[in-house]
Design an enzyme around this catalytic site. Sequence first.
Site, PDB file in Angstrom:
ATOM      1  N   ASP A  67       0.807  -1.219   0.000  1.00 46.40           N
ATOM      2  CA  ASP A  67       0.000   0.000   0.000  1.00 46.40           C
ATOM      3  C   ASP A  67       0.841   1.270   0.000  1.00 46.40           C
ATOM      4  O   ASP A  67       2.064   1.231   0.206  1.00 46.40           O
ATOM      5  CB  ASP A  67      -0.968  -0.005   1.192  1.00 46.40           C
ATOM      6  CG  ASP A  67      -0.334  -0.535   2.477  1.00 46.40           C
ATOM      7  OD1 ASP A  67       0.908  -0.506   2.585  1.00 46.40           O
ATOM      8  OD2 ASP A  67      -1.063  -0.972   3.369  1.00 46.40           O
ATOM      9  N   ASN A 134      -7.431  -2.584  14.321  1.00 45.25           N
ATOM     10  CA  ASN A 134      -8.810  -2.947  13.979  1.00 45.25           C
ATOM     11  C   ASN A 134      -8.865  -4.176  13.068  1.00 45.25           C
ATOM     12  O   ASN A 134      -9.903  -4.490  12.511  1.00 45.25           O
ATOM     13  CB  ASN A 134      -9.508  -1.752  13.297  1.00 45.25           C
ATOM     14  CG  ASN A 134      -8.820  -1.341  12.004  1.00 45.25           C
ATOM     15  OD1 ASN A 134      -7.869  -1.984  11.554  1.00 45.25           O
ATOM     16  ND2 ASN A 134      -9.298  -0.272  11.386  1.00 45.25           N
ATOM     17  N   HIS A 136      -7.139  -4.594  10.245  1.00 46.04           N
ATOM     18  CA  HIS A 136      -6.940  -4.375   8.809  1.00 46.04           C
ATOM     19  C   HIS A 136      -5.683  -5.099   8.316  1.00 46.04           C
ATOM     20  O   HIS A 136      -4.744  -5.352   9.067  1.00 46.04           O
ATOM     21  CB  HIS A 136      -6.944  -2.887   8.427  1.00 46.04           C
ATOM     22  CG  HIS A 136      -5.756  -2.105   8.840  1.00 46.04           C
ATOM     23  ND1 HIS A 136      -5.828  -0.775   9.197  1.00 46.04           N
ATOM     24  CD2 HIS A 136      -4.436  -2.418   8.945  1.00 46.04           C
ATOM     25  CE1 HIS A 136      -4.625  -0.338   9.490  1.00 46.04           C
ATOM     26  NE2 HIS A 136      -3.763  -1.311   9.346  1.00 46.04           N
ATOM     27  N   GLU A 141      -9.683  -1.951   5.326  1.00 39.81           N
ATOM     28  CA  GLU A 141     -10.276  -1.642   6.621  1.00 39.81           C
ATOM     29  C   GLU A 141     -11.545  -2.469   6.830  1.00 39.81           C
ATOM     30  O   GLU A 141     -12.168  -2.909   5.848  1.00 39.81           O
ATOM     31  CB  GLU A 141     -10.635  -0.145   6.660  1.00 39.81           C
ATOM     32  CG  GLU A 141      -9.446   0.797   6.478  1.00 39.81           C
ATOM     33  CD  GLU A 141      -8.633   0.995   7.760  1.00 39.81           C
ATOM     34  OE1 GLU A 141      -8.509   0.056   8.569  1.00 39.81           O
ATOM     35  OE2 GLU A 141      -8.110   2.116   7.937  1.00 39.81           O
TER      36      GLU A 141
HETATM   37  C1  F6R Z   1       1.435  -1.349   6.067  1.00 41.16           C
HETATM   38  C2  F6R Z   1       0.191  -2.088   6.200  1.00 41.16           C
HETATM   39  C3  F6R Z   1      -0.592  -2.069   7.472  1.00 41.16           C
HETATM   40  C4  F6R Z   1       0.267  -2.348   8.708  1.00 41.16           C
HETATM   41  C5  F6R Z   1      -0.594  -2.255   9.967  1.00 41.16           C
HETATM   42  C6  F6R Z   1       0.231  -2.447  11.219  1.00 41.16           C
HETATM   43  O1  F6R Z   1       1.970  -1.527   4.779  1.00 41.16           O
HETATM   44  O2  F6R Z   1      -0.206  -2.686   5.275  1.00 41.16           O
HETATM   45  O3  F6R Z   1      -1.626  -3.030   7.377  1.00 41.16           O
HETATM   46  O4  F6R Z   1       0.823  -3.626   8.596  1.00 41.16           O
HETATM   47  O5  F6R Z   1      -1.213  -1.006  10.025  1.00 41.16           O
HETATM   48  O6  F6R Z   1       1.104  -1.390  11.365  1.00 41.16           O
HETATM   49  P1  F6R Z   1       2.237  -1.406  12.474  1.00 41.16           P
HETATM   50  O7  F6R Z   1       3.194  -2.481  12.098  1.00 41.16           O
HETATM   51  O8  F6R Z   1       2.856  -0.039  12.414  1.00 41.16           O
HETATM   52  O9  F6R Z   1       1.552  -1.694  13.774  1.00 41.16           O
END
Ligand code: F6R
Length: 239
Positions: A67, A134, A136, A141
């Site tokens: 992403d 959450n 995701h 989401e």
């Molecule tokens: C980032 C992504 C997100 C993160 C998630 C956890 O490329 O795809 O799904 O993996 O938000 O983020 P952290 O590791 O910062 O807790």
Amino acid sequence: MKKLVLENYGAASIAAADIFAELLREKPDSVFGLATGSTPLGLYAELVKRYQAGEIDFSKARSFNLDEYYPISKDHPQSYAYFMRENLFSKVNFSSSRLPGGDADDPAAECARYDAEIEAAGGIDLQLLGIGLNGHIGFNEPALSYSMSTNLVNLTESTLEANSRFFAQGDIQPSKALTMGFGAIFKAKKILLMITGANKATIAKRLFEGFVHTDVPACLLLLHPDVTVVMDKDAARLL
Ligand code: F6R
């Protein structure tokens, strides 16, 4: 889902790097799906260390990131392009490394182009994932329905708040992102989900309840045939 619970974050990062290294040995021209965020930082540091020690080589391997914020320029310090350059791409030798273009004029065309590029590469061999508070995955989401294709999404308040820590005061934080959909993620031959830190314990518990809660996007991974979850004890404390 195969679950590996390691003593701490460092050990989890090493276990994840072992999975990367094993695949590189088996298939040097693998296609890796990569993630950003805090979770993979230890893994990326470990991969850089092994590359510098001559233990692994990415020269035939390619990568596609999950992403990117939208809109954002590649040089913006909070862009995922910048993050990946800083933490991995400038330090190891992938033959090509792609992210969705956060600076594209036409996001829908960019999403279609990105999916076609992944398809042309033969799909993803190993998809690395983190998990949002959450649930995701990528930036898919919680919703009533999930897109199969790369798509432009509105980030939820929970995600914006969780990620605001990376933005300096006064910086504009994009409220949208381009994210791979469940199509490319599910077509990945193997999935490596990393869950680390005490703040992920509650979402980890929901994932491992053994039900496909449709309001927790990560639960869809229960349907994939080859998922390894690498966790530290803090994230696993409620299991
Ligand atoms: C980032 C992504 C997100 C993160 C998630 C956890 O490329 O795809 O799904 O993996 O938000 O983020 P952290 O590791 O910062 O807790």
